[in-house]
Scaffold this motif. Structure first.
Motif, short mmCIF file in Angstrom:
data_model
loop_
_atom_site.label_atom_id
_atom_site.label_comp_id
_atom_site.label_asym_id
_atom_site.label_seq_id
_atom_site.Cartn_x
_atom_site.Cartn_y
_atom_site.Cartn_z
N PRO A 1 0.84 -1.20 0.00
CA PRO A 1 0.00 0.00 0.00
C PRO A 1 0.87 1.25 0.00
N LYS A 2 0.30 2.38 -0.42
CA LYS A 2 1.05 3.65 -0.48
C LYS A 2 1.78 3.92 0.83
N GLY A 3 3.07 4.21 0.74
CA GLY A 3 3.82 4.58 1.94
C GLY A 3 4.28 3.40 2.78
N ARG A 4 3.89 2.20 2.41
CA ARG A 4 4.30 1.01 3.17
C ARG A 4 5.24 0.20 2.28
N THR A 5 6.38 -0.16 2.81
CA THR A 5 7.36 -0.81 1.93
C THR A 5 7.96 -2.06 2.56
N SER A 6 7.08 -2.92 3.06
CA SER A 6 7.60 -4.15 3.64
C SER A 6 6.64 -5.31 3.39
N PHE A 7 7.20 -6.51 3.37
CA PHE A 7 6.40 -7.73 3.19
C PHE A 7 5.28 -7.82 4.22
N ARG A 8 5.45 -7.14 5.34
CA ARG A 8 4.46 -7.15 6.41
C ARG A 8 3.06 -6.78 5.89
N TRP A 9 3.04 -5.96 4.83
CA TRP A 9 1.76 -5.42 4.35
C TRP A 9 1.16 -6.21 3.18
N VAL A 10 1.88 -7.22 2.75
CA VAL A 10 1.35 -8.02 1.62
C VAL A 10 0.30 -8.99 2.17
N PRO A 11 -0.91 -8.98 1.62
CA PRO A 11 -1.91 -9.91 2.15
C PRO A 11 -1.48 -11.36 1.94
N ASN A 12 -1.73 -12.16 2.97
CA ASN A 12 -1.30 -13.57 2.96
C ASN A 12 -2.34 -14.44 2.26
N GLY A 13 -1.93 -15.11 1.21
CA GLY A 13 -2.86 -16.05 0.57
C GLY A 13 -2.62 -16.12 -0.92
N ILE A 14 -2.89 -17.30 -1.48
CA ILE A 14 -2.72 -17.51 -2.92
C ILE A 14 -3.95 -18.26 -3.46
N PRO A 15 -4.22 -18.12 -4.78
CA PRO A 15 -5.35 -18.85 -5.34
C PRO A 15 -5.01 -20.32 -5.56
N GLY A 16 -6.04 -21.18 -5.72
CA GLY A 16 -5.74 -22.60 -5.96
C GLY A 16 -6.94 -23.52 -6.01
N VAL A 17 -8.16 -22.96 -5.87
CA VAL A 17 -9.33 -23.85 -5.85
C VAL A 17 -9.53 -24.57 -7.18
N ASP A 18 -8.99 -23.98 -8.26
CA ASP A 18 -9.21 -24.53 -9.59
C ASP A 18 -8.07 -25.42 -10.07
N THR A 19 -7.03 -25.59 -9.27
CA THR A 19 -5.88 -26.40 -9.70
C THR A 19 -5.53 -27.50 -8.69
N ARG A 20 -6.26 -27.57 -7.59
CA ARG A 20 -5.95 -28.54 -6.52
C ARG A 20 -6.03 -29.98 -7.03
N LEU A 21 -7.13 -30.33 -7.68
CA LEU A 21 -7.32 -31.73 -8.07
C LEU A 21 -6.28 -32.16 -9.11
N GLN A 22 -6.04 -31.26 -10.08
CA GLN A 22 -5.09 -31.62 -11.14
C GLN A 22 -3.70 -31.88 -10.55
N ILE A 23 -3.29 -31.04 -9.60
CA ILE A 23 -1.94 -31.19 -9.04
C ILE A 23 -1.83 -32.50 -8.27
N LEU A 24 -2.83 -32.83 -7.44
CA LEU A 24 -2.72 -34.08 -6.67
C LEU A 24 -2.86 -35.30 -7.57
N PHE A 25 -3.73 -35.21 -8.57
CA PHE A 25 -3.89 -36.36 -9.48
C PHE A 25 -2.58 -36.62 -10.23
N SER A 26 -2.04 -35.56 -10.78
CA SER A 26 -0.86 -35.70 -11.63
C SER A 26 0.37 -36.11 -10.83
N GLU A 27 0.61 -35.40 -9.74
CA GLU A 27 1.81 -35.66 -8.93
C GLU A 27 1.64 -36.88 -8.03
N GLY A 28 0.38 -37.15 -7.67
CA GLY A 28 0.11 -38.26 -6.74
C GLY A 28 -0.20 -39.56 -7.45
#
Ligand code: DUC
Ligand code: ZN
Ligand code: ZN
Length: 472
Positions: free
Chosen positions: A332-359
């Motif tokens: 955000p403006k004026g903030r310059t650290s990883f502390r301010w990056v929201p925690n989380g990534i997308p993955g609901v649409d790739t979960r099954l493919q990754i476990l099927f393929s790798e597993g």
């Protein structure tokens, strides 16, 4: 006159326990028959060469959750459940987040309002408890468990969310009295604050230092403490998003001692590492999630956790923020650290493919274990089985038709949520969902959206059956 509304013909059906050649007869919302020569149907769906599996249940996703000022979660219930459907899921469990001081009942109403009429797949809610006042723990929470909100998450970190040990014990005591399941985010808040301050003072502020600020001991200590507190209260707990060997082994030790301690891991801990963030500067923000992805040895440990049944759930922890967006992953403006990056990534649409393929594809798990980890165990753990999570006469016709031969390179272009990137860009998989049916109606058919908002509905839950079978 048809015997069924739909027959899925010629496919290989797999459940958590069996694999068999069989047609599936569907009447209304339910599976009505399994067998061959089932007779007539208004619609025959050819599934030759395909797998016919219980629809994926992703019991750990975040949609439309309020964030820090200026930050907006990428997916709402429409885009998030659309992405889920394309990923082969028929039900998701997002969180209804209580902010301190809020009535839990009000929060639940707000989340219903966000979801009602907008979902493409079925939904049910976990609660997040941040306020442990007498009104919440003494009145609202027990009443909500009785109404079918039978699981809640507690946090051991994050400003405004972390509970003290005393508060954790009080929440666990309510779970014991009501038969609910407590999900724990296990990271030590004070240790993270200490390390974050030191990193910032040393000028180490790029997103990659997010991982340095919450190393393995931070997670291991909190996992150990959460298990000890649950043992004191004598209540089952689910340790969510486990990322490494030391935390996994805390859970395994507890299980060997006979405690009802369960574990969940996620795609990011099987196929990403801390190195993915390094040297990327701001682009490292695309991988900022908590706990962070670790190293190859941790990936190996998470596979062991799956193979040995220490983990019973494989969830996405889909928590999407756009990258190229001031309301997303940017500082955000004026903030310059990883502390301010929201925690989380997308993955609901790739979960099954990754476990099927790798597993399954790489011989690490069987097809039946894949079904257990992505669907059946979620239904059992969160009070939805056998209505959901299996292919059986009388169960909801929640089905994914899966092409085990389809080879794809995961790319944002192939996905259908509202996020603008995937952390799995370029990852090659073999096995892809073709069609997704929710309660007898296709929502995705031959990789095209045929459903509409409102096809997915809210599902009330019973208590956890805890019949989660050890898979090995
Ligand atoms: N915990 C989650 O479960 N999801 C995203 C962020 C977090 O800390
Ligand atoms: Zn968490
Ligand atoms: Zn989460």
């Amino acid at each position: 006159m048809s015997d069924f509304d739909t027959i899925i013909r010629g496919g290989t059906v797999a459940t958590a326990s069996d694999t068999f050649q069989c047609d599936v007869g569907i009447s209304g919302a339910k599976i009505a028959a399994l067998g061959s020569d089932l007779g007539y149907a208004a619609e025959i769906v050819d599934a030759k060469g395909k797998l016919v599996l219980p629809g994926g249940i992703d019991s750990h996703v975040h949609f439309s959750q309020p964030m820090a000022p200026g930050i907006v979660m990428a997916d709402d219930f429409a885009s998030g459940t659309r992405a889920a459907a394309f990923g082969g899921n028929t039900l998701v469990l997002p969180f209804a987040l209580q902010q301190k001081g809020e009535s839990l009942r009000e929060v639940v109403k707000q989340y219903h309002a966000k979801a009602d009429g907008r979902c493409y797949v079925d939904v049910s809610f976990h609660l997040i408890i941040t306020d442990t006042s007498e009104r919440v723990l003494g009145q609202e929470l027990p009443a909500l468990v009785g109404d079918g909100y039978t699981s809640f998450k507690v946090f051991m970190t994050y400003e405004g969310m972390a509970l003290s040990d005393l508060e954790l014990l009080n929440v666990m005591a309510v779970a014991r009295e009501t038969g609910a399941l407590v999900m724990v985010h296990a990271e030590n808040f004070d240790a993270i604050r200490f390390l974050t301050d030191r990193l910032e003072r040393a000028g180490k502020t790029a997103p990659q230092y997010h991982a340095t600020s919450r190393p393995i001991p931070v997670e291991r200590e909190a996992t150990h403490r959460a298990i000890a507190l649950a043992e004191l209260v004598d209540v089952p707990v689910m340790i969510v998003h486990v990322s490494n060997r030391e935390a996994m082994e805390e859970i395994r030790r507890a299980q060997i001692r006979g405690l009802k301690v369960y574990g969940e891991t996620c795609p990011q801990y099987l196929v990403l590492t801390e190195k993915d963030m390094q040297g990327l500067n701001m682009e490292g923000a695309k991988y900022v999630c908590s706990p962070p992805p670790r190293d190859e040895a941790s990936q190996q440990a998470c596979w062991e956790g799956i193979q040995q049944g220490v983990f019973s759930l494989f969830s996405s922890d889909h928590c999407p923020f756009r990258y190229d967006d001031p309301q997303g992953k940017a500082f955000p403006k004026g903030r310059t650290s990883f502390r301010w990056v929201p925690n989380g990534i997308p993955g609901v649409d790739t979960r099954l493919q990754i476990l099927f393929s790798e597993g399954v594809g790489k011989g690490r798990i069987t097809l039946n274990e894949f079904v257990a980890f992505t669907s059946t165990n979620h239904a059992k753990t969160y009070g939805l089985y056998p209505k959901k999570g299996t292919i059986a006469v009388g169960s909801d016709a929640d089905i994914v038709i899966w092409d085990p031969q389809q080879e794809r390179t995961i790319s944002q272009k192939l996905l259908h949520g509202a996020c603008d990137y995937t952390p799995y860009e370029g990852f090659k998989v073999k096995g892809w969902p073709v069609s997704t049916m929710v309660r007898g109606k296709f929502v995705v058919r031959d990789e095209k959206l045929v459903g509409k908002p409102g096809d997915g509905v809210y599902v009330s839950r019973g208590k956890s059956s805890f019949a989660v079978s050890r898979t090995r």
